[in-house]
Design a protein around this motif. Sequence first.
Motif, PDB file in Angstrom:
ATOM      1  N   ASP A 212       0.821  -1.336  -0.108  1.00  0.00           N
ATOM      2  CA  ASP A 212      -0.112  -0.076   0.034  1.00  0.00           C
ATOM      3  C   ASP A 212       1.292   0.958  -0.017  1.00  0.00           C
ATOM      4  OD1 ASP A 212      -2.936  -1.364   0.120  1.00  0.00           O
ATOM      5  OD2 ASP A 212      -2.870  -1.481   2.094  1.00  0.00           O
ATOM      6  N   ALA A 213       2.034   1.504   0.917  1.00  0.00           N
ATOM      7  CA  ALA A 213       3.106   2.526   0.620  1.00  0.00           C
ATOM      8  C   ALA A 213       3.569   2.644  -0.680  1.00  0.00           C
ATOM      9  CB  ALA A 213       3.977   2.206   2.114  1.00  0.00           C
TER      10      ALA A 213
ATOM     11  N   ARG B 186       6.238  -0.139  -8.512  1.00  0.00           N
ATOM     12  CA  ARG B 186       5.866   1.458  -9.022  1.00  0.00           C
ATOM     13  C   ARG B 186       5.459   1.341 -10.206  1.00  0.00           C
ATOM     14  NH1 ARG B 186       2.485   5.194  -5.751  1.00  0.00           N
ATOM     15  NH2 ARG B 186       2.911   7.338  -6.557  1.00  0.00           N
ATOM     16  N   ARG B 187       6.892   1.894 -10.741  1.00  0.00           N
ATOM     17  CA  ARG B 187       6.590   2.580 -12.259  1.00  0.00           C
ATOM     18  C   ARG B 187       5.567   1.118 -13.219  1.00  0.00           C
ATOM     19  NH1 ARG B 187      11.872   2.211 -12.701  1.00  0.00           N
ATOM     20  NH2 ARG B 187      12.600   4.219 -11.877  1.00  0.00           N
ATOM     21  N   ARG B 188       6.290   0.209 -12.899  1.00  0.00           N
ATOM     22  CA  ARG B 188       5.266  -1.373 -13.624  1.00  0.00           C
ATOM     23  C   ARG B 188       3.783  -0.978 -13.361  1.00  0.00           C
ATOM     24  NH1 ARG B 188       3.042  -6.195 -12.561  1.00  0.00           N
ATOM     25  NH2 ARG B 188       4.724  -5.709 -10.151  1.00  0.00           N
TER      26      ARG B 188
ATOM     27  N   ASP C 115      11.799   7.338  -0.506  1.00  0.00           N
ATOM     28  CA  ASP C 115      11.567   7.992   0.389  1.00  0.00           C
ATOM     29  C   ASP C 115      10.002   8.313   0.876  1.00  0.00           C
ATOM     30  OD1 ASP C 115      14.343   8.251   1.210  1.00  0.00           O
ATOM     31  OD2 ASP C 115      14.859  10.572   0.762  1.00  0.00           O
ATOM     32  N   ASP C 116       9.454   8.723  -0.026  1.00  0.00           N
ATOM     33  CA  ASP C 116       7.993   8.880   0.962  1.00  0.00           C
ATOM     34  C   ASP C 116       7.826   7.543   0.464  1.00  0.00           C
ATOM     35  OD1 ASP C 116       7.439  11.510   0.219  1.00  0.00           O
ATOM     36  OD2 ASP C 116       6.992  11.481  -1.742  1.00  0.00           O
ATOM     37  N   MET C 117       8.015   6.217   0.457  1.00  0.00           N
ATOM     38  CA  MET C 117       7.101   5.342   1.001  1.00  0.00           C
ATOM     39  C   MET C 117       7.130   5.090   2.128  1.00  0.00           C
ATOM     40  SD  MET C 117       8.258   2.660  -2.778  1.00  0.00           S
ATOM     41  CE  MET C 117       7.958   4.367  -4.793  1.00  0.00           C
TER      42      MET C 117
END
Length: 314
Positions: free
Chosen positions: A14-15, A54-56, A25-27
Motif C-alpha cells: 500500500d505504501a 510502482r513504475r510498472r 523516501d515517501d514510501m
Amino acid sequence: MTTNGRDRLRELLDAVLDESHRSLDDMAGGAHTSRFHFARSISRAAGEGPVAMRRRVMLERAAWQLRDGASVAEAAWTAGYDSAEGFSRAFARAFGHPPSAPAASHWLPSPNGIHFHPPTSLWVHAEEGVMNPLTEQLVRHDIDDTSYLLDAAAHLDDGEVSRPLLPGNTVLEWDGEEPSIASVLESLVHSKEVWLAALEGLDLPERGDPPALGELRARHERAAARWLAAVRDIDRRGAWDDRLVDALCDPPESFVISAVVAHVLTFSAHRRQLVRFMLRSCGSRVDDGDPIMWLRRLRGEIDPEPEEHEGAAL
C-alpha cells in the motif's frame, strides 16, 4: 498490536502505490520504516524493488486508462511523469508499442503476479506465466545500457563521436569497420533492426553513414520496444527451438530463434564495452555496465545515477 507477515506485506505494498508517495523516501515514511529496510523487505518478499514495482503498476494503470479513453497527457500525469514524451518512451519500452496504440492487455510481465486491477486496487495472479527472469534481465539490461551509452555520448562534441579511435575495428565481417563511437553505437541499433525485419518479414533496413545521435536515440527507442516485445512473445509461445528462415540473406538461411537472441546479446555486450573504452579515452566518466548494479538500481536497492533519471517522478 502486531500484524502477521501477510498483513505487513500488504501495508508495504500500500505504501508503494499510495498516490502521495512519489519517491522511495515517501514510501518508506508511509510504512514507518527506514528506506533501506523498506526496499529490502519489498525486494525479498515480492522479488521486485519498490521503485520498479510502482513504475510498472503505474504503467499498467496508464494502459488501462488509455484503453478507457484517457489522453496520453492525462495518463502520463497520473502515472507520475513530468512530460508526455518521457511517458511515451517508458510506455513503448515496457509494452513494445507507443501509447497511441491500444494494449492487448494492460498487464506487464511480473515476477510476483502483482498487477493493477481497475479501478484502483491490486490483483495477485498466482499462476501467471512470465518470461524467464534471466532472459528478461539480459534483454532489458542490454536495452537500458545502450540508452545509457547513447546519453553519455551526447555529452561529447560531434568530432569526438565520429573520430576513428579504433581504426580497423571490425566486430562482424559483414558489418564492416566500426572505428568510432558513432559507428559502434549505430551497429548496436542496426543489429536489432535487421533481426526484427527478419522476424517480422520486413525489408532489410537501409544503412548509410552513422546518423546524428538524436536520430540514433529515436531509432534505438523504436527498435528496443519491438525487440523486447518480440523476445517476450517468443518465450510466451515456447518458440525458442523454432527456426527462422531469413529471406533477407542471399541465399536465404535458416536460424534457430534462441541462437538469434543469443547472437544479438553476445555482440551487443561486446560493442557496449567497446563504446565504454572509447568514451573513457575521450575523458568521459561512465560506469562498468555491470548488470548486478543495474538490477539493484532498477529495484531501488541503491540510488540511481543522476544521468539515468527518465524524467518521471520516480
